[in-house]
Enzyme design. Structure first.
Site, PDB file in Angstrom:
ATOM      1  N   ILE A  54      -0.137   4.935  49.128  1.00 42.14           N
ATOM      2  CA  ILE A  54       0.234   4.458  50.603  1.00 42.14           C
ATOM      3  C   ILE A  54       0.602   5.609  51.446  1.00 42.14           C
ATOM      4  CG2 ILE A  54       2.017   3.293  51.899  1.00 42.14           C
ATOM      5  CD1 ILE A  54       0.108   1.325  50.391  1.00 42.14           C
ATOM      6  N   LYS A  55      -0.082   5.855  52.478  1.00 44.09           N
ATOM      7  CA  LYS A  55       0.042   6.983  53.210  1.00 44.09           C
ATOM      8  C   LYS A  55       1.085   6.859  54.425  1.00 44.09           C
ATOM      9  CE  LYS A  55      -3.539   9.544  54.896  1.00 44.09           C
ATOM     10  NZ  LYS A  55      -4.522   9.983  55.682  1.00 44.09           N
ATOM     11  N   ILE A  56       2.201   7.760  54.217  1.00 46.71           N
ATOM     12  CA  ILE A  56       3.429   7.691  55.192  1.00 46.71           C
ATOM     13  C   ILE A  56       3.515   9.089  55.880  1.00 46.71           C
ATOM     14  CG2 ILE A  56       5.792   7.530  55.123  1.00 46.71           C
ATOM     15  CD1 ILE A  56       5.270   5.685  52.732  1.00 46.71           C
TER      16      ILE A  56
END
Length: 332
Positions: A135-137
């Site tokens: 998950i890219k944050i």
């Protein structure tokens, strides 16, 4: 016979494709792939992917129910589109795909956690476990804190829009799976700031930044992986040979493949272990202070979030137009 640069790079670094273009991924057979709002928007405009867009919209319309507004349908489809591309990509790569949380939530820890859980639930519903998704944050303090909680739940994160050592250290201390320090965008900032047209690759400020982060992580034994991202030329890539991973656009993958020559290893954990580096501990006050003092990181993080937000808004507009067209077709 000397191998091409891409073959040699693969012997020391995990090569990742930075694209939402499924055909490009098939061509270069990377282990992992990364997407972001700009790349998904670009792919969603390509004629060969209209079927994915249409199917996602029609399914969202059905799931949203009879009374749903156009806005609600588009919002649902928008969330699912990144996962739809992710699922297609996972059919052709052996490793992980990175899917980004809505950039508009970058300063909201709780909303980021909720959105990440939703994305993982969508992958799970399609039979994909959390070990194959990152998950890219965005690497804001709030984003890093969200990722710290998600990692404890077994949701692996890729902290992006990372421009400064303070962001990288905060990620390592939070036990994040992987970071994406940006190279080319750092170079862009320095070129604009100094008025210089170019830098030799070994002196490229983006290359130096990632090298510093890599050495810090290896010196202190952090498990967080370093994946250099955002490249402007292959010189930046060859200077980071040996990084844990590098995520590279199809254009530059093609250039590496077409270039024959020796590729020496530049980043090495054994060398990093011998360096004299001071250890820093980062709390929120230290993070804020270092971030405010690092004008480049401050500017580029803000600009990056705004850029991804613009791409998201463009994608929402595109989906709304597409939905209207599908409804016209359905009514005839």
């Amino acid at each position: 016979m000397t191998k091409n640069l891409l073959e040699q790079l693969r012997e020391m670094t995990v090569v990742v494709a930075d694209t939402g273009d499924i055909q490009a991924i098939e061509k270069f057979t990377p282990r992992d792939a990364t997407t972001n709002p700009s790349l998904i928007t670009a792919a969603a405009k390509m004629p060969e992917y209209q079927e994915i867009v249409d199917q996602t919209l029609l399914q969202a319309k059905k799931d949203a129910g009879a009374g749903a507004s156009k806005g609600q349908i588009v919002s649902l489809a928008f969330d699912r589109l990144a996962v739809s591309f992710g699922l297609k990509i996972l059919q052709i790569i052996p490793g992980r795909v990175s899917t980004e949380v809505d950039a508009r939530l970058s300063y909201d820890t709780e909303a980021t956690i909720t959105k990440a859980r939703e994305l993982i639930a969508q992958y799970k519903a399609a039979g994909i476990g959390p070990e194959r998704v990152l998950i890219k944050i965005a690497s804001t303090w709030e984003g890093i804190k969200a990722a710290e909680i998600l990692e404890k739940e077994g949701i692996h994160c890729n902290l992006t829009l990372l421009f400064g050592l303070h962001q990288a250290i905060a990620c390592a201390e939070a036990g994040i799976t992987l970071i994406s320090p940006f190279v080319g965008r750092i170079l862009d900032w320095y070129k604009k700031e100094t008025g210089r047209d170019s830098y030799p690759s070994a002196e490229d400020p983006g290359v130096l930044s990632v090298t510093t982060i890599y050495n810090y992580y290896k010196k202190f034994g952090y498990k967080t992986e370093v994946m250099g991202a955002s490249f402007r030329n292959i010189g930046e890539i060859t200077e980071l040979a040996g990084s844990d991973l590098l995520t590279i656009s199809p254009g530059l993958l093609g250039e590496l493949q077409a270039t024959i020559g020796e590729l020496p290893r530049k980043l090495d954990p054994a060398k990093a272990a011998t360096l004299d580096i001071d250890k820093i501990s980062i709390d929120k006050a230290t993070f804020d202070k270092m971030h405010a003092a690092d004008r480049m990181a401050y500017d580029k993080l803000d600009e990056g979030i705004k850029g991804f937000t613009k791409a998201l808004e463009e994608l929402e507009t595109l989906l709304a137009e597409r939905l209207a067209r599908l409804e016209v077709v359905a009514s005839h």
